[in-house]
Design an enzyme around this catalytic site. Structure first.
Site, short mmCIF file in Angstrom:
data_model
loop_
_atom_site.label_atom_id
_atom_site.label_comp_id
_atom_site.label_asym_id
_atom_site.label_seq_id
_atom_site.Cartn_x
_atom_site.Cartn_y
_atom_site.Cartn_z
N GLY A 79 41.33 34.52 39.82
CA GLY A 79 41.41 33.17 39.59
C GLY A 79 41.09 32.51 40.90
N SER A 106 38.97 34.48 34.61
CA SER A 106 40.74 34.38 34.59
C SER A 106 41.02 33.20 33.90
CB SER A 106 40.96 34.19 36.21
OG SER A 106 42.36 34.05 36.28
N GLN A 128 40.35 36.52 30.29
CA GLN A 128 41.55 37.12 30.70
C GLN A 128 42.71 36.15 30.32
OE1 GLN A 128 43.29 36.10 33.39
NE2 GLN A 128 45.17 37.35 33.14
N TYR A 130 46.57 35.35 30.66
CA TYR A 130 47.93 35.64 31.11
C TYR A 130 48.48 34.79 30.01
CZ TYR A 130 47.03 36.97 35.90
OH TYR A 130 46.62 37.54 37.12
N THR A 156 46.56 40.70 30.22
CA THR A 156 47.04 41.31 31.42
C THR A 156 48.49 41.70 31.49
OG1 THR A 156 45.27 40.20 33.00
CG2 THR A 156 47.23 41.03 34.18
N LYS A 237 45.05 45.01 30.10
CA LYS A 237 44.80 45.38 31.54
C LYS A 237 45.92 45.50 32.14
CE LYS A 237 42.39 43.21 35.81
NZ LYS A 237 43.73 42.68 36.58
N HIS A 261 46.43 46.02 39.66
CA HIS A 261 46.08 44.67 40.03
C HIS A 261 45.90 44.33 41.21
CE1 HIS A 261 47.21 40.50 38.12
NE2 HIS A 261 46.83 40.22 39.34
N GLY A 294 39.82 49.01 44.38
CA GLY A 294 39.27 49.81 45.54
C GLY A 294 37.82 49.98 45.47
N ARG A 316 37.37 42.24 44.60
CA ARG A 316 37.49 41.56 46.26
C ARG A 316 35.86 41.34 46.57
NH1 ARG A 316 42.30 44.08 46.48
NH2 ARG A 316 43.98 42.38 46.78
C1 HOC Z 1 51.23 31.71 39.65
C2 HOC Z 1 49.65 31.92 39.28
O1 HOC Z 1 45.70 37.45 39.17
C3 HOC Z 1 46.49 37.13 41.27
C4 HOC Z 1 45.58 36.47 39.93
C5 HOC Z 1 46.47 35.35 39.67
C6 HOC Z 1 47.79 35.03 39.74
C7 HOC Z 1 48.16 33.73 38.90
C8 HOC Z 1 48.95 33.35 40.07
O2 HOC Z 1 46.53 36.23 42.20
O3 HOC Z 1 46.77 38.20 41.12
#
Ligand code: HOC
Length: 365
Positions: A79, A106, A128, A130, A156, A237, A261, A294, A316
């Site tokens: 995100g 995201s 993705q 949420y 996710t 995921k 995650h 990783g 990352r």
């Molecule tokens: C409250 C919003 O997947 C992370 C991402 C985004 C999480 C959304 C947080 O930071 O792991």
């Protein structure tokens, strides 16, 4: 890893981003034990090369969900890209497109589904999700993703609540405070009508988004209903247990991302490589599995493929590359591809299909 440009992007990110932003991106949850083991998991295995093979030409392409991709990796959903660079997800998506690998956008991105879709010409664009606790907003997101022509939905499921990330708590930091990650909500007609008013300030908007972002009531049954109601393939995921993987397959998911995650959710969650073979055994050989967590080098990708993955996510490394904008992400992706090609040749393989169990040994210590 030293980059083609000579830039160590993680170092650059640490030097140039605010401590808050770098802490958010680099940190894990709780003890961060999983964060360190996501890297170390690959060290438990060694590769055994085969020699005197003709390896002048190597081919890293693979097939995933009916598409040919230039290398067996996808850009993970992360995100809030504008906390790293103003071009945000547009730059990351363009770099993925240039590299011929998929970009998973995201829900909490700083550019909307429609905006990202416009900049992707060749490579696959996934969205993705949420799963918002407001079903009408969720429905609207899915319809918008369909209309934008995305390749698939990545749901996710390891976030009934947000993991306890001590670094962010200690900074009292949340990226939406910087205005990042709101685009999909701000552009959504259902969200606009139900939650926004002309007098609201950004803090109030953020609060409205946060109030519906996660859904602790999400179940297999609800995901199955969504799978039946959309034309898009659904990939789940955040699965780490073989029985859950099988259940995802049984309800009609088209693939699974084996992931903790990025060590940002359950404290001490097992590292994905440890469960990959058991999940592969449970779901059979024809079901796409993607390993997340990783991945830093070509050898990590090779080990993942041998242990049962069809592809991996890169997270990352590319978000650190984004400190250099689109070309920074491209540098990360091309360095990874080069590293994969070199190590395939050194293994005695000409393609990722040539990587087998007899190339791998798990150390006992
Ligand atoms: C409250 C919003 O997947 C992370 C991402 C985004 C999480 C959304 C947080 O930071 O792991």
């Amino acid at each position: 890893m030293s980059r083609k440009t000579g830039v160590d992007w993680e170092k650059k990110a640490k030097e140039t981003l605010s401590a808050n932003a770098f802490g958010y991106l680099s940190g894990g949850s709780g003890s961060e034990v999983s964060l360190s083991y996501n890297i170390k998991q690959f060290d438990r295995y060694r590769l055994i090369p085969r020699v005197l093979r003709e390896v002048s030409l190597t081919d890293t392409t693979t097939h995933l969900f009916g598409s040919s991709i230039q290398a067996p990796y996808l850009l993970a959903p992360i995100g809030f890209h504008t906390i790293v660079h103003e071009a945000g997800e547009l730059a990351s998506a363009r770099a993925a497109d240039a590299a011929g690998v998929p970009f998973i956008q995201s829900t909490v991105s700083s550019y909307s589904i429609e905006e990202v879709s416009e900049v992707m010409a060749v490579a696959d664009h996934y969205f993705q999700l949420y799963w918002p606790s407001d079903d009408d907003v969720r429905e609207s997101f899915v319809r918008r993703a369909e209309a934008a022509g995305v390749k698939g939905l990545v749901i996710t499921v390891d976030t009934p609540v947000l993991g306890r990330r001590e670094i962010d708590l200690s900074h009292n930091y949340f990226p939406m405070d910087e205005g990042a990650g709101m685009a999909n909500f701000l552009a959504d007609p259902v969200f606009q009508a139900r939650y926004l008013s002309p007098t609201m300030d950004s803090a109030e908007v953020k609060q409205k988004i946060q109030s519906i972002l996660f859904n602790p009531s999400l179940t297999f049954k609800k995901v199955q209903q969504l799978i039946k109601s959309t034309s898009l393939p659904v990939i789940i995921k955040g699965v780490l247990h073989p029985d859950d993987a099988k259940r995802c397959q049984d309800i009609g998911a088209k693939g699974i991302i084996v992931s903790n995650h990025g060590a940002r959710q359950l404290d001490s969650a097992i590292e994905p490589l440890e469960v990959l073979s058991a999940i592969r055994e449970k779901v059979g050989n024809d079901f796409p599995l993607i390993l997340d967590g990783g991945i830093r080098r070509g050898a990590d990708i090779i080990k993942s493929l041998i242990l049962g993955a069809d592809a991996v996510l890169v997270g990352r490394p590319y978000i650190y590359g984004l400190t250099g904008g689109e070309s920074g992400v491209m540098d990360v992706l091309s360095t990874l591809k080069e590293d994969l090609e070199i190590n395939l040749k050194l293994l005695g393989a000409t393609s990722i299909l040539d990587c087998h169990h007899d190339h791998l040994k798990r150390l006992e210590r």
